[in-house]
Design a protein around this motif. Structure first.
Motif, mmCIF file in Angstrom:
data_model
loop_
_atom_site.group_PDB
_atom_site.id
_atom_site.type_symbol
_atom_site.label_atom_id
_atom_site.label_comp_id
_atom_site.label_asym_id
_atom_site.label_seq_id
_atom_site.Cartn_x
_atom_site.Cartn_y
_atom_site.Cartn_z
ATOM 1 N N GLU A 124 0.852 -1.186 0.000
ATOM 2 C CA GLU A 124 0.000 0.000 0.000
ATOM 3 C C GLU A 124 0.887 1.234 0.000
ATOM 4 O OE1 GLU A 124 -3.456 2.206 2.683
ATOM 5 O OE2 GLU A 124 -2.546 0.367 3.409
ATOM 6 N N VAL A 125 0.657 2.107 -0.972
ATOM 7 C CA VAL A 125 1.380 3.380 -1.059
ATOM 8 C C VAL A 125 0.342 4.491 -1.172
ATOM 9 C CG1 VAL A 125 3.452 2.366 -2.099
ATOM 10 C CG2 VAL A 125 1.620 3.180 -3.561
ATOM 11 N N ALA A 183 -0.562 6.292 -3.544
ATOM 12 C CA ALA A 183 -1.322 6.279 -4.792
ATOM 13 C C ALA A 183 -2.335 5.146 -4.872
ATOM 14 C CB ALA A 183 -0.370 6.192 -5.972
ATOM 15 N N GLY A 184 -2.125 4.061 -4.112
ATOM 16 C CA GLY A 184 -3.042 2.927 -4.168
ATOM 17 C C GLY A 184 -2.364 1.651 -3.727
ATOM 18 N N TYR A 185 -2.903 0.521 -4.187
ATOM 19 C CA TYR A 185 -2.378 -0.802 -3.844
ATOM 20 C C TYR A 185 -1.645 -1.403 -5.038
ATOM 21 C CZ TYR A 185 -5.560 -0.732 0.157
ATOM 22 O OH TYR A 185 -6.214 -0.404 1.305
ATOM 23 N N GLY A 186 -0.508 -2.019 -4.778
ATOM 24 C CA GLY A 186 0.225 -2.741 -5.800
ATOM 25 C C GLY A 186 0.332 -4.202 -5.411
ATOM 26 N N LEU A 187 0.070 -5.096 -6.347
ATOM 27 C CA LEU A 187 0.201 -6.535 -6.122
ATOM 28 C C LEU A 187 1.380 -7.020 -6.949
ATOM 29 C CD1 LEU A 187 -1.026 -9.032 -4.748
ATOM 30 C CD2 LEU A 187 -2.356 -9.379 -6.837
ATOM 31 N N PHE A 188 2.356 -7.608 -6.288
ATOM 32 C CA PHE A 188 3.583 -8.050 -6.941
ATOM 33 C C PHE A 188 3.737 -9.553 -6.819
ATOM 34 C CE2 PHE A 188 4.203 -3.693 -5.649
ATOM 35 C CZ PHE A 188 4.814 -3.125 -6.743
ATOM 36 N N ASP A 189 4.258 -10.178 -7.863
ATOM 37 C CA ASP A 189 4.574 -11.599 -7.875
ATOM 38 C C ASP A 189 6.087 -11.727 -7.681
ATOM 39 O OD1 ASP A 189 4.505 -14.340 -8.164
ATOM 40 O OD2 ASP A 189 4.211 -14.292 -10.337
ATOM 41 N N VAL A 190 6.493 -12.414 -6.636
ATOM 42 C CA VAL A 190 7.915 -12.629 -6.367
ATOM 43 C C VAL A 190 8.326 -13.873 -7.143
ATOM 44 C CG1 VAL A 190 9.657 -13.050 -4.591
ATOM 45 C CG2 VAL A 190 7.665 -11.616 -4.075
ATOM 46 N N VAL A 191 9.148 -13.696 -8.182
ATOM 47 C CA VAL A 191 9.549 -14.818 -9.024
ATOM 48 C C VAL A 191 10.898 -15.401 -8.615
ATOM 49 C CG1 VAL A 191 8.154 -14.115 -10.998
ATOM 50 C CG2 VAL A 191 10.465 -13.247 -10.771
ATOM 51 N N ALA A 192 11.678 -14.658 -7.869
ATOM 52 C CA ALA A 192 12.960 -15.162 -7.356
ATOM 53 C C ALA A 192 13.157 -14.565 -5.972
ATOM 54 C CB ALA A 192 14.109 -14.761 -8.277
ATOM 55 N N PHE A 193 13.634 -15.386 -5.064
ATOM 56 C CA PHE A 193 13.748 -14.956 -3.678
ATOM 57 C C PHE A 193 15.044 -15.483 -3.090
ATOM 58 C CE2 PHE A 193 12.734 -15.721 0.886
ATOM 59 C CZ PHE A 193 12.580 -14.407 1.265
ATOM 60 N N GLN A 241 -4.139 -0.986 -8.170
ATOM 61 C CA GLN A 241 -5.455 -0.389 -7.955
ATOM 62 C C GLN A 241 -5.270 0.984 -7.319
ATOM 63 O OE1 GLN A 241 -8.591 -1.486 -8.816
ATOM 64 N NE2 GLN A 241 -9.180 0.547 -8.146
ATOM 65 N N PRO A 242 -5.418 2.046 -8.111
ATOM 66 C CA PRO A 242 -5.232 3.390 -7.531
ATOM 67 C C PRO A 242 -6.413 3.770 -6.662
ATOM 68 C CG PRO A 242 -5.886 3.565 -9.827
ATOM 69 C CD PRO A 242 -5.711 2.096 -9.534
ATOM 70 N N PHE A 243 -6.157 4.623 -5.687
ATOM 71 C CA PHE A 243 -7.236 5.181 -4.886
ATOM 72 C C PHE A 243 -8.003 6.175 -5.740
ATOM 73 C CE2 PHE A 243 -4.198 4.253 -1.285
ATOM 74 C CZ PHE A 243 -4.922 3.194 -0.791
ATOM 75 N N GLU A 244 -9.317 6.231 -5.546
ATOM 76 C CA GLU A 244 -10.147 7.121 -6.348
ATOM 77 C C GLU A 244 -10.087 8.561 -5.863
ATOM 78 O OE1 GLU A 244 -14.069 5.564 -6.775
ATOM 79 O OE2 GLU A 244 -13.351 3.664 -7.589
ATOM 80 N N SER A 245 -9.773 8.768 -4.595
ATOM 81 C CA SER A 245 -9.685 10.121 -4.062
ATOM 82 C C SER A 245 -8.703 10.146 -2.897
ATOM 83 C CB SER A 245 -11.067 10.604 -3.580
ATOM 84 O OG SER A 245 -11.457 9.886 -2.435
#
Length: 64
Positions: free
Chosen positions: A13-14, A16-26, A56-60
């Motif tokens: 959560e930032v 500007a909104g929510y970001g969903l990330f896929d971790v492909v290498a750890f 998903q950006p926040f609307e306001s």
């Protein structure tokens, strides 16, 4: 870095909104080492390890 057959998703959560990330290498062992920050600070390495799946950006400002 190792690749994993299971998918690990990270929700961030930032302002500007929510970001969903896929971790492909750890680097599980690397997280204990001081030099593991190289993956986060080096954009090329970070792009190989983490992929943006959705945003998903926040609307306001009120929603933020």
């Amino acid at each position: 870095m190792t690749t994993n057959t299971q998918s690990m998703l990270v929700l961030q959560e930032v302002a500007a909104g929510y970001g969903l990330f896929d971790v492909v290498a750890f680097e599980e062992i690397g997280t204990l080492l001081e030099g593991s920050m190289n993956t986060v600070t080096d954009l090329a390495r970070f792009n190989r390890a983490i992929k943006l799946k959705a945003f998903q950006p926040f609307e306001s400002a009120k929603d933020a």
